[in-house]
Design a protein around this motif. Structure first.
Motif, PDB file in Angstrom:
ATOM      1  N   GLY A 192       4.084  38.524   0.965  1.00  0.00           N
ATOM      2  CA  GLY A 192       2.732  38.602   1.406  1.00  0.00           C
ATOM      3  C   GLY A 192       3.372  39.461   2.888  1.00  0.00           C
ATOM      4  N   GLY A 193       2.858  39.757   3.683  1.00  0.00           N
ATOM      5  CA  GLY A 193       3.348  40.119   5.046  1.00  0.00           C
ATOM      6  C   GLY A 193       3.852  40.980   5.251  1.00  0.00           C
ATOM      7  N   MET A 194       4.606  41.516   6.071  1.00  0.00           N
ATOM      8  CA  MET A 194       5.346  43.212   5.495  1.00  0.00           C
ATOM      9  C   MET A 194       5.538  43.426   4.686  1.00  0.00           C
ATOM     10  SD  MET A 194       7.799  43.078   8.749  1.00  0.00           S
ATOM     11  CE  MET A 194       7.060  43.317  11.009  1.00  0.00           C
ATOM     12  N   THR A 195       6.385  42.403   3.541  1.00  0.00           N
ATOM     13  CA  THR A 195       6.174  43.544   2.341  1.00  0.00           C
ATOM     14  C   THR A 195       4.885  43.985   1.883  1.00  0.00           C
ATOM     15  OG1 THR A 195       8.590  41.421   2.416  1.00  0.00           O
ATOM     16  CG2 THR A 195       7.123  42.312   0.045  1.00  0.00           C
ATOM     17  N   ALA A 196       3.927  42.887   2.048  1.00  0.00           N
ATOM     18  CA  ALA A 196       2.579  43.403   1.227  1.00  0.00           C
ATOM     19  C   ALA A 196       2.489  45.227   1.778  1.00  0.00           C
ATOM     20  CB  ALA A 196       1.948  42.725   1.514  1.00  0.00           C
ATOM     21  N   TYR A 197       2.111  45.138   3.212  1.00  0.00           N
ATOM     22  CA  TYR A 197       1.736  46.318   3.265  1.00  0.00           C
ATOM     23  C   TYR A 197       2.836  47.451   3.782  1.00  0.00           C
ATOM     24  CZ  TYR A 197      -2.383  43.787   6.196  1.00  0.00           C
ATOM     25  OH  TYR A 197      -3.109  42.985   6.197  1.00  0.00           O
ATOM     26  N   LEU A 198       3.934  47.550   3.579  1.00  0.00           N
ATOM     27  CA  LEU A 198       5.015  48.209   3.853  1.00  0.00           C
ATOM     28  C   LEU A 198       6.033  48.494   2.493  1.00  0.00           C
ATOM     29  CD1 LEU A 198       6.032  48.258   7.594  1.00  0.00           C
ATOM     30  CD2 LEU A 198       4.269  49.470   6.246  1.00  0.00           C
ATOM     31  N   GLY A 199       5.543  47.280   1.676  1.00  0.00           N
ATOM     32  CA  GLY A 199       6.723  47.020   0.663  1.00  0.00           C
ATOM     33  C   GLY A 199       8.465  46.893   1.401  1.00  0.00           C
TER      34      GLY A 199
END
Length: 359
Positions: free
Chosen positions: A245-252
């Motif tokens: 989730g979070g940054m990982t979801a938006y930016l990988g």
């Protein structure tokens, strides 16, 4: 007086270990365990014995005898909710950590510490695990009785930083009203009222700002519809909340420093995500003025992401009207555990019995 404190903090493929003299670190090492090594063990007990022997080997390398130790401090695991403090590792605690359905490497720490402490004829203790629960009654009411608010947050680091700040200004933690913000892989914002965290977001898979890999608060109806759409397994849904989730979801990526560096120079996607995180953290901080009755002595920002000056400056700009903001970068769990061990040895606190705590 000199006190030798052994600190143990296991991870999934490593065991962090350190020896302190009071609050001063003497030796520290992260003992790495390969997947091949760990896969040899069919039973959890075998792996714990393996890790224990690695810790004992570390002590021998540093010429620290078990008889030199005054206390062994371990990271607390996912036991039942307990009030803040230092707890003796006893059979009740070990039983609950072994039987809990919530599996995490931190659950092993107490057993390793207990066995080593017995050989050294000293106490083994945990301090301020993530399940510390000091919520006020009104904070527990979530909106539906089947889903009461649960306290899961970075209690060890938040409490240690709060006490350090109190010591710095020659005050007692128990007389201060603080908002403590932990910025790490998860983000927690706690309202510390006279020594108790009376409100805090559920920082694992519940609520609050998103973080490098956790989603924080989400539109619940949309989450339910996605869960029953047939498009995702339960594991995939959970990973959307924690891990992906979070940054990982938006930016990988969950590399907050890399994202901050790109945001600082105006990279559009990274800047948008960082601005949203700053907004959510600041909003959560402002909400914690309510449980403190709008009387806040200081706002303390800590955790690994607190090393980012651009990030902390942006948050400070939005909340400095509430109270002075101080930055305590890093998440030093080893130091925090040593600090609690030193408090026991200096008779500043008395270890509690886990089995006597009722919730």
């Amino acid at each position: 007086m000199s006190h030798k404190i052994l600190v143990i903090n296991p991870g999934s493929t490593s065991t962090k270990v350190a020896v302190y003299d009071g609050e001063n670190e003497l030796y520290t090492q992260t003992l790495r365990h390969s997947t091949e090594e760990l896969n040899k063990f069919q039973e959890e007990e075998e792996q714990l014995n393996f890790r224990k022997q690695k810790v004992i080997e570390f002590l021998k390398e540093k010429s620290v005898a078990l008889s030199d130790l005054d206390i062994v401090m371990a990271r607390g695991g996912l036991s039942k909710p307990i009030e803040s403090g230092v707890y003796l590792v006893d059979e009740d605690l070990l039983h609950d950590l072994k039987e809990t359905p919530r599996k995490h490497a931190s659950n092993w720490a107490a057993k390793i510490a207990f066995d080593i402490a017995q050989e050294g004829n000293v106490q083994a203790c945990i301090a301020d695990p993530v399940v510390v629960d000091e919520l006020s009654d009104v904070a527990r009411i979530s909106g539906h009785p089947k889903f009461p608010k649960v306290s899961v947050f970075h209690a060890l680091n938040q409490k240690a930083v709060a006490r350090s700040y109190a010591k710095k200004i020659n005050k007692s933690y128990d007389e201060l009203r603080l908002i403590v913000v932990h910025l790490g892989g998860g983000i927690s914002v706690g309202a510390h009222l006279l020594g108790k965290v009376v409100d805090v977001n559920q920082a694992l898979d519940g609520s609050g700002p998103f973080s490098p890999e956790r989603s924080g608060s989400l539109p619940v109806g949309d989450v339910i519809r996605a869960a029953f759409s047939g498009a995702y397994t339960q594991e995939e849904m959970i990973s959307m909340l924690v891990g992906k989730g979070g940054m990982t979801a938006y930016l990988g990526t969950n590399d907050a420093k890399e994202i901050e560096d790109k945001a600082k120079v105006g990279e559009e996607e990274e800047l948008a995500v960082m601005e949203a995180l700053i907004y959510q953290v600041a909003k959560e901080i402002c909400s914690m003025t309510v449980p403190l009755e709008n009387k806040v002595d200081a706002i303390l920002i800590t955790g690994g992401m607190a090393y980012g000056k651009w990030l902390t400056d942006k948050i400070t700009e939005k909340v400095a009207h509430i109270a002075d903001v101080e930055i305590f970068p890093g998440e030093d769990e080893m130091w925090a555990l040593a600090l609690n061990g030193n408090r026991v040895l200096n008779n500043e606190t008395t270890p509690k019995r886990y089995g006597s705590t009722e919730f």
